[in-house]
Design an enzyme around this catalytic site. Structure first.
Site, PDB file in Angstrom:
ATOM      1  N   GLU A 363      14.106-137.248 -10.399  1.00 23.38           N
ATOM      2  CA  GLU A 363      13.962-136.178  -9.393  1.00 23.38           C
ATOM      3  C   GLU A 363      15.310-135.529  -9.064  1.00 23.38           C
ATOM      4  O   GLU A 363      15.611-135.172  -7.931  1.00 23.38           O
ATOM      5  CB  GLU A 363      13.213-136.688  -8.162  1.00 23.38           C
ATOM      6  CG  GLU A 363      11.807-137.125  -8.572  1.00 23.38           C
ATOM      7  CD  GLU A 363      10.784-137.147  -7.464  1.00 23.38           C
ATOM      8  OE1 GLU A 363      10.962-136.460  -6.457  1.00 23.38           O
ATOM      9  OE2 GLU A 363       9.775-137.852  -7.645  1.00 23.38           O
TER      10      GLU A 363
HETATM   11  N1  CAA Z   1      13.488-123.802  -3.482  1.00 20.72           N
HETATM   12  C1  CAA Z   1      13.049-122.571  -3.856  1.00 20.72           C
HETATM   13  N2  CAA Z   1      13.594-121.897  -4.896  1.00 20.72           N
HETATM   14  C2  CAA Z   1      14.619-122.470  -5.554  1.00 20.72           C
HETATM   15  C3  CAA Z   1      15.120-123.729  -5.206  1.00 20.72           C
HETATM   16  C4  CAA Z   1      14.507-124.407  -4.114  1.00 20.72           C
HETATM   17  N3  CAA Z   1      14.915-125.612  -3.720  1.00 20.72           N
HETATM   18  N4  CAA Z   1      16.140-124.033  -6.046  1.00 20.72           N
HETATM   19  C5  CAA Z   1      16.270-123.004  -6.885  1.00 20.72           C
HETATM   20  N5  CAA Z   1      15.342-122.052  -6.591  1.00 20.72           N
HETATM   21  C6  CAA Z   1      15.139-120.761  -7.220  1.00 20.72           C
HETATM   22  C7  CAA Z   1      16.373-119.865  -7.098  1.00 20.72           C
HETATM   23  O1  CAA Z   1      16.355-119.147  -5.885  1.00 20.72           O
HETATM   24  C8  CAA Z   1      16.216-118.957  -8.307  1.00 20.72           C
HETATM   25  O2  CAA Z   1      15.258-117.941  -8.048  1.00 20.72           O
HETATM   26  P1  CAA Z   1      15.685-116.376  -7.911  1.00 20.72           P
HETATM   27  O3  CAA Z   1      16.310-115.994  -9.210  1.00 20.72           O
HETATM   28  O4  CAA Z   1      14.401-115.699  -7.614  1.00 20.72           O
HETATM   29  O5  CAA Z   1      16.660-116.332  -6.773  1.00 20.72           O
HETATM   30  C9  CAA Z   1      15.580-119.868  -9.346  1.00 20.72           C
HETATM   31  O6  CAA Z   1      14.975-120.945  -8.635  1.00 20.72           O
HETATM   32  C10 CAA Z   1      16.599-120.421 -10.322  1.00 20.72           C
HETATM   33  O7  CAA Z   1      17.570-121.098  -9.559  1.00 20.72           O
HETATM   34  P2  CAA Z   1      19.039-121.368 -10.091  1.00 20.72           P
HETATM   35  O8  CAA Z   1      19.647-120.117 -10.615  1.00 20.72           O
HETATM   36  O9  CAA Z   1      19.768-122.096  -9.011  1.00 20.72           O
HETATM   37  O10 CAA Z   1      18.744-122.318 -11.358  1.00 20.72           O
HETATM   38  P3  CAA Z   1      19.676-123.261 -12.178  1.00 20.72           P
HETATM   39  O11 CAA Z   1      19.334-123.113 -13.609  1.00 20.72           O
HETATM   40  O12 CAA Z   1      21.128-123.081 -11.776  1.00 20.72           O
HETATM   41  O13 CAA Z   1      19.146-124.732 -11.754  1.00 20.72           O
HETATM   42  C11 CAA Z   1      19.009-126.721 -10.474  1.00 20.72           C
HETATM   43  C12 CAA Z   1      19.121-125.185 -10.471  1.00 20.72           C
HETATM   44  C13 CAA Z   1      19.102-127.118  -9.007  1.00 20.72           C
HETATM   45  C14 CAA Z   1      20.158-127.357 -11.224  1.00 20.72           C
HETATM   46  C15 CAA Z   1      17.652-127.111 -11.073  1.00 20.72           C
HETATM   47  O14 CAA Z   1      17.583-126.822 -12.440  1.00 20.72           O
HETATM   48  C16 CAA Z   1      17.310-128.578 -10.876  1.00 20.72           C
HETATM   49  O15 CAA Z   1      16.914-128.983  -9.785  1.00 20.72           O
HETATM   50  N6  CAA Z   1      17.417-129.396 -11.947  1.00 20.72           N
HETATM   51  C17 CAA Z   1      16.996-130.803 -11.887  1.00 20.72           C
HETATM   52  C18 CAA Z   1      15.553-130.946 -12.271  1.00 20.72           C
HETATM   53  C19 CAA Z   1      14.950-132.221 -11.766  1.00 20.72           C
HETATM   54  O16 CAA Z   1      15.116-132.597 -10.609  1.00 20.72           O
HETATM   55  N7  CAA Z   1      14.189-132.876 -12.611  1.00 20.72           N
HETATM   56  C20 CAA Z   1      13.471-134.050 -12.194  1.00 20.72           C
HETATM   57  C21 CAA Z   1      12.243-134.211 -13.006  1.00 20.72           C
HETATM   58  S1  CAA Z   1      10.820-134.628 -12.115  1.00 20.72           S
HETATM   59  C22 CAA Z   1      10.803-136.319 -11.955  1.00 20.72           C
HETATM   60  O17 CAA Z   1      11.759-136.996 -12.164  1.00 20.72           O
HETATM   61  C23 CAA Z   1       9.503-136.842 -11.458  1.00 20.72           C
HETATM   62  C24 CAA Z   1       9.191-138.242 -11.759  1.00 20.72           C
HETATM   63  O18 CAA Z   1       8.325-138.529 -12.591  1.00 20.72           O
HETATM   64  C25 CAA Z   1       9.747-139.337 -10.918  1.00 20.72           C
END
Ligand code: CAA
Length: 380
Positions: A363
């Site tokens: 996550e």
């Molecule tokens: N809420 C709403 N929108 C969001 C957001 C949030 N928390 N975070 C980002 N966004 C939106 C941004 O506003 C943007 O939209 P707009 O262009 O319309 O403004 C869009 O999403 C893209 O955002 P970024 O440009 O910030 O994207 P990025 O490529 O830089 O990535 C990141 C951001 C935070 C690094 C994201 O990729 C991330 O969270 N990565 C990790 C993924 C993850 O947590 N994976 C876990 C897998 S699930 C799991 O583990 C479940 C399980 O089985 C236990």
């Protein structure tokens, strides 16, 4: 400011503590060894309401607040983090995602079965080449009018084989990058949906983790969640709350290991006295307690933010970052306090140490939490 829990919160915490001790503790070592989790135990968790705690009562949920949820997560995780990850994924990713963003039909058809434990959910974002870099989705969903055709592979999926309903994130329009991503509800058993072999893991071995393959799976259009292109935001918003659940899991793993170490230190004697009377051990316990208390405050603050309708991206990320580090630090020290016995399965702390590591990875890794935190504090 009020740090006191309500009577209702205390009742929920005690119910989870009781369930963990009576139902999860027996067999936890065997489940870890055999990498299995019996269906009956999942059903019991559903019967007691642990699988849909925050979901709306009209769809079978408990209608509880996030504070109640993190209290339950902490107690379950003290004993069995494999059980608590199933609870966390089903509650904060699948049920919350559907309850908040699903339409009426989707809630009636899917959510009402997920809240009761009749069915279990899974959240499918990660791919072989899209883990932290979640916008780089290779799984495709091609629009064919009244349905989509889904193709691709998902990796490290919790509840991969025990799950019934899967929230799958896929790219529908590559040109639009993250704005061309959608989220779909996919049912186990649909043609072309294959569950890969179980991963052999270091920790949380009772929970089932699989890769999933989608080969021309036909997904009805009514199974898309939200407007076209909402999938990435859906995943990010859902994960923001999920991270509070994993932070609570990490807190529970740390607190469980600390309690075992404290008890052990009061019984085990060395150099003529209980080892807690040696400063070398007492100071370790002092550090553990301090770290755990700080983690608990961060977890509670994030849960409180969510319940108050405040933004919880920052507080949730800080809670997960700190609580998962605490889980690692505390479990390593708990093994050390136990000495040779700490290395032996029946004392439980070696399992908690292995379980702790994943909380710094899933996550959103600790490095991803630092991206979220630094972007948030630097934006103004
Ligand atoms: N809420 C709403 N929108 C969001 C957001 C949030 N928390 N975070 C980002 N966004 C939106 C941004 O506003 C943007 O939209 P707009 O262009 O319309 O403004 C869009 O999403 C893209 O955002 P970024 O440009 O910030 O994207 P990025 O490529 O830089 O990535 C990141 C951001 C935070 C690094 C994201 O990729 C991330 O969270 N990565 C990790 C993924 C993850 O947590 N994976 C876990 C897998 S699930 C799991 O583990 C479940 C399980 O089985 C236990």
């Amino acid at each position: 400011m009020d740090f006191k829990l309500t009577e209702e919160h205390l009742m929920i915490r005690d119910a989870a503590r009781d369930f963990a001790k009576t139902e999860l503790l027996p067999g936890v070592i065997e489940r870890d060894e055999k990498q299995e989790f019996p269906k009956e135990l999942i059903k019991k968790m559903g019967d007691l309401g642990f699988l849909g705690m925050m979901a709306s009562p009209e769809y079978g949920g408990g209608g509880m607040d996030t504070i109640s949820y993190v209290l339950a997560m902490e107690e379950l995780s003290k004993i069995d983090a494999s059980a608590s990850v199933m609870v966390s994924v089903n509650n904060s990713l699948v049920c919350w995602g559907l309850d908040t963003f699903g339409n009426e039909e989707q809630k009636k058809k899917y959510l009402s079965k997920l809240t009761t434990g009749e069915k279990l959910g899974a959240f499918c974002l990660s791919e072989p080449e899209a883990g932290s870099d979640a916008t780089s989705q290779r799984t495709t969903a091609i629009d064919k009018g009244d349905h989509y055709i889904l193709n691709g592979t998902k990796n490290w999926i919790t509840n991969g084989s025990s799950g019934d309903y899967f929230l799958v994130i896929a790219q529908t329009d590559k040109e639009k990058k993250h704005k061309g991503i959608n989220a779909f509800i996919v049912e186990k058993g649909w043609d072309g949906f294959e569950i890969g072999p179980k991963e052999q893991k270091l920790g949380i071995r009772g929970s089932d983790t699989h890769s999933l393959n989608f080969n021309d799976v036909k997904v009805p259009k009514e199974n898309r969640i939200g407007e076209d292109g909402f999938g990435f935001k859906f995943a990010m918003k859902t994960l923001s709350g999920g991270r509070i659940g994993i932070a609570a899991q990490a807190l529970g793993i740390a607190a469980g290991a600390y309690e075992l170490a404290k008890d052990y230190s009061k019984q085990r004697k060395a150099f003529g006295t209980e080892i807690c009377n040696h400063q070398a051990i007492a100071f370790k316990l002092a550090d553990m307690h301090t770290q755990i208390t700080a983690a608990r405050h961060l977890v509670m603050k994030a849960a409180w933010d969510k319940d108050q309708g405040e933004n919880y991206d920052l507080s949730g990320a800080m809670a997960k970052l700190h609580a998962s580090k605490t889980a690692m630090d505390v479990t390593i020290e708990a093994v050390q306090v136990h000495g040779g016995n700490g290395y032996v399965k029946e004392y439980h702390v070696e399992r908690l140490m292995r379980d702790a590591k994943i909380t710094q990875i899933y996550e959103g890794t600790s490095e991803i939490q630092k991206i979220v935190i630094s972007r948030s504090i630097l934006k103004d």
